[in-house]
Design an enzyme around this catalytic site. Structure first.
Site, PDB file in Angstrom:
ATOM      1  N   GLN A  23      -7.861  -1.411   4.192  1.00  0.00           N
ATOM      2  CA  GLN A  23      -8.602  -0.299   3.603  1.00  0.00           C
ATOM      3  C   GLN A  23      -9.923  -0.787   3.006  1.00  0.00           C
ATOM      4  OE1 GLN A  23      -7.739   3.072   3.641  1.00  0.00           O
ATOM      5  NE2 GLN A  23      -9.828   3.292   2.872  1.00  0.00           N
ATOM      6  N   LYS A  41      -2.247   7.936   4.466  1.00  0.00           N
ATOM      7  CA  LYS A  41      -1.986   7.307   5.757  1.00  0.00           C
ATOM      8  C   LYS A  41      -0.523   6.926   5.902  1.00  0.00           C
ATOM      9  CE  LYS A  41      -6.747   5.697   6.108  1.00  0.00           C
ATOM     10  NZ  LYS A  41      -7.710   4.599   5.869  1.00  0.00           N
ATOM     11  N   ASP A  88      -8.441   0.737  13.667  1.00  0.00           N
ATOM     12  CA  ASP A  88      -9.696   1.361  13.227  1.00  0.00           C
ATOM     13  C   ASP A  88     -10.740   1.340  14.339  1.00  0.00           C
ATOM     14  OD1 ASP A  88      -9.548   2.478  10.681  1.00  0.00           O
ATOM     15  OD2 ASP A  88      -9.800   0.561   9.671  1.00  0.00           O
TER      16      ASP A  88
END
Length: 297
Positions: free
Chosen positions: A104, A60, A127
């Site tokens: 995460q 990422k 997200d």
């Protein structure tokens, strides 16, 4: 670069090519935002030393750098308390130079994932998991959408066209908060008729065989065989399962039995190389979108 590849088995949907196209668009969008004095910035928090999570975070961060997004990494020990993590999130919420926050998952067991997700400012929730964004999505509002379902929609439109989903019957196999539920909401927005199948569904294979579009997201290797698929259906396989081979090695497979389904599907995503690359590309797109929203663009 074509994102669909014609074979004897129909179309193999190339997620790597589609992700590359999206990232090129994101790069242009970043440049446009920077011209207005805003540098899109993504903060990524990793708690603990899970090897898979470490790889995801590195990928990422690398993707962000490649498209011109500023990235901030926070690597915290597994002993970090929930209160300490929530304080870190609170500090990033208050930092106007940070536009996207990603913690995460999974986090260590002593930390509540739900508490962490809801602590993120919904405007910075790249997200798309915060309840405000989930609610906005269910009402058809413009919001930050979970990256994997958004990537699936982009792949579907590569095959069917921008308005080609309208009126089709879509079956989503799986009802998770991360994929299944937001996927169903996005398909409804595209004017599909939507059926969601799950572990308690009766005659699941028969219901699935009615679908023009099948989204498989249950996390069980090759559970969906040829007898689940109507000839000519478009199949998007979200599953990523690691299985052992006869040679004593491991390999990745999806939730769909690719070799059995590909000959009868109109188009199908492979695993790996299908939906997976779209998720990180979608995260980059969400970060730029969040920056624009926060800057009032």
């Amino acid at each position: 670069m074509s994102s669909t590849v014609a074979t004897e088995q129909g179309l193999r949907i190339d997620g790597k090519a589609a992700a590359a196209e999206l990232l090129e668009q994101v790069k242009e969008d970043v440049q446009a935002v920077v011209k207005h004095g805003v540098l899109p910035t993504l903060a990524v928090i990793l708690v603990g030393d899970d090897p898979a999570s470490d790889v995801y975070v590195r990928n990422k961060v690398r993707a962000a750098e490649n498209v011109g997004i500023r990235s901030l990494e926070y690597r915290l020990p597994a002993s970090t308390s929930e209160a300490e993590l929530l304080q870190r999130v609170k500090d990033l919420n208050a930092d106007a130079s940070v536009h996207g926050i990603l913690v995460q998952m999974p986090v260590p067991k002593h930390i509540s994932e739900a508490a962490v997700i809801q602590a993120i400012d919904p405007r910075k929730d790249v997200d798309g998991f915060h309840k405000e964004n989930v609610g906005a999505l269910s009402q058809g509002q413009d919001t930050l959408v979970p990256c994997t379902p958004a990537g699936c929609m982009l792949l579907l439109r590569k095959v069917l066209g921008q308005d080609g989903l309208r009126g089709l019957h879509a079956v989503v196999v799986g009802r998770s908060n991360i994929v299944g539920k937001p996927m169903a909401a996005l398909l409804l927005q595209a004017d599909c008729s939507v059926t969601v199948l799950h572990s308690r569904s009766k005659d699941a294979s028969a219901l699935c065989r009615q679908a023009d579009i099948v989204i498989a997201a249950v996390g069980r290797p090759a559970i969906i065989g040829a007898d689940w698929i109507k000839p000519g259906a478009v199949v998007i396989d979200v599953g990523i399962n690691r299985i052992s081979t006869l040679e004593g090695k491991t390999r990745l497979v999806g939730d769909v039995d690719y070799d059995a389904v590909a000959p009868i599907a109109r188009a199908i995503t492979p695993v790996p190389g299908g939906v997976g690359p779209m998720t990180i590309a979608g995260l980059m797109a969400n970060t730029v979108k969040a920056a624009r929203m926060q800057a009032g663009m």
